[in-house]
Design an enzyme around this catalytic site. Structure first.
Site, PDB file in Angstrom:
ATOM      1  N   TYR A   1      -5.020   6.271  -7.535  1.00  0.00           N
ATOM      2  CA  TYR A   1      -5.474   6.012  -6.166  1.00  0.00           C
ATOM      3  C   TYR A   1      -6.872   5.418  -6.162  1.00  0.00           C
ATOM      4  O   TYR A   1      -7.867   6.111  -5.990  1.00  0.00           O
ATOM      5  CB  TYR A   1      -5.443   7.315  -5.375  1.00  0.00           C
ATOM      6  CG  TYR A   1      -5.582   7.159  -3.884  1.00  0.00           C
ATOM      7  CD1 TYR A   1      -5.048   6.066  -3.212  1.00  0.00           C
ATOM      8  CD2 TYR A   1      -6.231   8.121  -3.121  1.00  0.00           C
ATOM      9  CE1 TYR A   1      -5.159   5.937  -1.832  1.00  0.00           C
ATOM     10  CE2 TYR A   1      -6.341   8.011  -1.749  1.00  0.00           C
ATOM     11  CZ  TYR A   1      -5.812   6.919  -1.107  1.00  0.00           C
ATOM     12  OH  TYR A   1      -5.932   6.806   0.257  1.00  0.00           O
TER      13      TYR A   1
ATOM     14  N   TYR B   1       0.832  -1.203   0.000  1.00  0.00           N
ATOM     15  CA  TYR B   1       0.000   0.000   0.000  1.00  0.00           C
ATOM     16  C   TYR B   1       0.867   1.252   0.000  1.00  0.00           C
ATOM     17  O   TYR B   1       1.677   1.467   0.902  1.00  0.00           O
ATOM     18  CB  TYR B   1      -0.922  -0.015   1.218  1.00  0.00           C
ATOM     19  CG  TYR B   1      -2.046   0.985   1.099  1.00  0.00           C
ATOM     20  CD1 TYR B   1      -3.156   0.698   0.324  1.00  0.00           C
ATOM     21  CD2 TYR B   1      -1.991   2.199   1.752  1.00  0.00           C
ATOM     22  CE1 TYR B   1      -4.187   1.606   0.190  1.00  0.00           C
ATOM     23  CE2 TYR B   1      -3.025   3.117   1.631  1.00  0.00           C
ATOM     24  CZ  TYR B   1      -4.122   2.815   0.855  1.00  0.00           C
ATOM     25  OH  TYR B   1      -5.140   3.719   0.734  1.00  0.00           O
TER      26      TYR B   1
END
Lengths: 450, 137
Positions: free
Chosen positions: A402, A352
């Site tokens: 994103y 992440y």
């Protein structure tokens, strides 16, 4: 109660005696763990599954291995393009990605009986909306998580649990948002218990909260701006091989250091790029997966953690004791125990990366490298394609866009399925995927089928 | 504590039932935390139970406001335009000597702080709102 069955070593993996029919680990073809020059054994590599202290809270050791592990798989993925202005509704994006994921694995919307999704600040549509738009006759499982980037691995985990428990047969997990032209998480104010201690003084955005952690990480571990730059630079190289990525131009260390500050220690290029788009993956049983077009990406390990002092809301920094570690450090033991693998046995990772620093947190937190070693590891090229542990092969959230981590799950599945073309990690049979960069989050291990 | 009147940008705090005593005390130049009636741990933000031992009795306690910088973030782009005229400015996370960690605006404008820098709480007033700031001690 500890599992009385003996632990046996097969193909370099730890697993219980085959009498337990734990097909979870049988499927891995790996003959021997790969030992990269820079990947010295970490604490996990010397730790046996049975060595965990009694009484510690671990689903996987207290009750045996969770039943969905090994028995469920990701079988298809779907994307919309990632853009700065989709010109479409979030429902249209969600529906399209879901449809694409189903077409990818040869299933029809009518075969779907479960949907899972997540959202932040009401930026998405509920599962029922997609079910309605796709004329799904009946959902027997639906889950709308009010979570951001900590959710995707956990959302897939929930889908897998639904399948393994018999509540559903085919579950699609999707994330959809107009994250650029609509509700922008990076600058959105939201009501929360600790908002009153942040907004009034000018502490208003996610990048600013994460910057406190990045700074403390630098203080504690000696990480430098060069380390952050190396993370970004590697991922730009990967993104150049991914047509879906938004940021595909190379970025040198010097160019990184010349980019404008957003919030020290982050420059613009250290921050993820908000996009409009959607991504979906299809989860079903490993058994059913074997009759579908693509090889299954078997869900072999999973863990969630809300660490001690996670806070009163998603952006509360007051109670977390150590800003130089995050949820990945907390869940690491359980993640590796859940799959019986060690970090050295992982071929590729999707970590992440809402910001450059969180890649370093993930590498150290999961034990791929020791404390303070992640920067040198990245600078040495170990996370590049061709390195000992390619990381964020799509370009990650920093470059691809994103989607709050859902696209990292999809990329992990594509790597295991061998479908990443120019950026395929040769022979990738195991992939670690993390979700979340603060006090709570999740992770998955995907492997090839046997 | 003396409250400083400063020409900074601010948004009004939004107190709730747990935090109202804290904000009222701050507007009076005092730092009020909650302390566990069982283990004695002081907490911030105020919450109705002890985040260390789970006891459900917490009592108000006055604190010195002295502490050390744990981390900081220097904001160059105001992602909320309210603060556009303040950039660059620094938010500090301070470990108070009374125990908990607290956020505040660093009111000294002479460069970034350092980890471990001794600071003290300086409440500052903008448009009638009194907010937590810190200055080097």
């Amino acid at each position: 109660m500890s599992d009385p069955r003996p632990i046996v070593r097969t193909y370099g993996l730890l697993r219980r005696d085959p009498i337990c029919l734990d097909d979870a680990l049988v499927g891995i073809r790996r003959a021997a763990p790969r030992v990269g020059v820079s990947r010295l054994p970490t604490e996990y590599d010397s730790k046996l599954v049975s060595s965990r202290a009694p009484g510690m809270n671990s689903l996987h050791t207290k009750r045996g291995r969770a039943n969905f592990l090994g028995r469920t798989a990701i079988v298809g993925v779907g994307f919309t393009p990632f853009t700065r202005a989709s010109g479409e509704s979030v429902l249209a994006l969600a529906t399209r990605a879901t449809r694409e994921a189903l077409e990818d694995c040869g299933l029809a919307p009518g075969e779907v009986d479960g949907l899972v999704s997540y959202s932040l600040f009401s930026d998405s549509v509920p599962c029922q909306a997609v079910a309605t738009a796709l004329a799904i006759p009946e959902l027997t499982y639906a889950l709308d998580l009010n979570m951001g980037g900590q959710a995707p691995a956990f959302a897939v985990t929930n889908a897998a649990m639904a399948v393994a428990s018999g509540l559903a047969d085919v579950v699609v997990v999707f994330r959809a948002l107009n994250g650029r032209s609509g509700i922008r998480v990076g600058s959105q104010s939201f009501a929360a218990p600790t908002a009153q201690y942040r907004y009034p003084i000018g502490f208003t955005a996610y990048a600013q909260y994460m910057a406190l952690w990045a700074r403390r990480f630098m203080i504690e571990t000696g990480a430098t701006a060069d380390d952050f730059a190396a993370v970004v630079s590697r991922q730009r190289e990967h993104a150049a091989r991914n047509e879906r990525a938004i940021r595909r131009t190379p970025l040198s260390i010097a160019e990184h250091h010349n980019a404008p500050w957003v919030v020290e220690p982050y420059r613009t290029v250290d921050c993820t790029i908000e996009v409009d788009g959607a991504c979906a993956v299809v989860v079903t049983s490993t058994e059913r997966a074997r009759s579908l077009p693509h090889p299954p990406a078997v869900i072999q390990g999973a863990a969630w953690a809300t660490g001690f002092g996670s806070g009163l809301d998603i952006a509360d920094p007051h109670f977390w004791p150590d800003y130089s570690t995050n949820c990945q450090t907390v869940l690491a033991d359980r993640l590796w125990e859940s799959c019986g693998l060690t970090p050295r046995q992982i071929d590729v990772a999707q970590i992440y990366d809402c910001f450059s620093s969180t890649v370093l947190f993930g590498l150290e937190g999961l034990g791929f490298v020791g404390r303070g070693e992640s920067g040198a590891f990245v600078r040495a090229g170990e996370t590049a394609l061709g390195g000992s542990l390619p990381v964020n092969t799509s370009g990650g959230l920093l470059c691809e866009g994103y989607l709050h981590g859902m696209n990292l799950v999809a990329e992990g599945a594509l790597q295991i399925q061998g479908r990443c073309e120019e950026r395929q990690v040769a022979g990738a049979e195991s992939c670690a995927i993390t979700s979340g960069g603060l006090g709570d989050g999740s992770a998955l291990i995907l492997t090839a089928d046997g | 504590m003396k409250i400083e009147n400063l020409q900074l940008r601010a948004l009004p705090p939004t107190p709730d039932a747990d935090s109202t005593p804290f904000w009222e005390a701050l507007a009076d130049g005092r730092l009020q935390l909650t302390r566990c009636g069982s283990c004695g741990t002081a907490s911030f933000p105020p919450i109705p139970s002890c985040p260390r031992c789970a006891a459900d009795t917490v009592v108000p306690v006055e604190a010195s406001g002295s502490g050390r910088v744990y981390s900081w973030a220097t904001i160059h782009i105001a992602l909320d335009p309210t603060f556009a005229d303040d950039v660059p400015y620094t938010i500090v996370a301070v470990d108070l000597e009374d125990g908990p960690r607290m956020l505040g605006r660093l009111l000294d404008r002479d460069g970034p702080p350092a980890a471990g820098l001794a600071v003290r709480l300086v409440p500052y007033r903008v448009d009638g709102n009194v907010l937590p700031g810190f200055r080097a001690d």
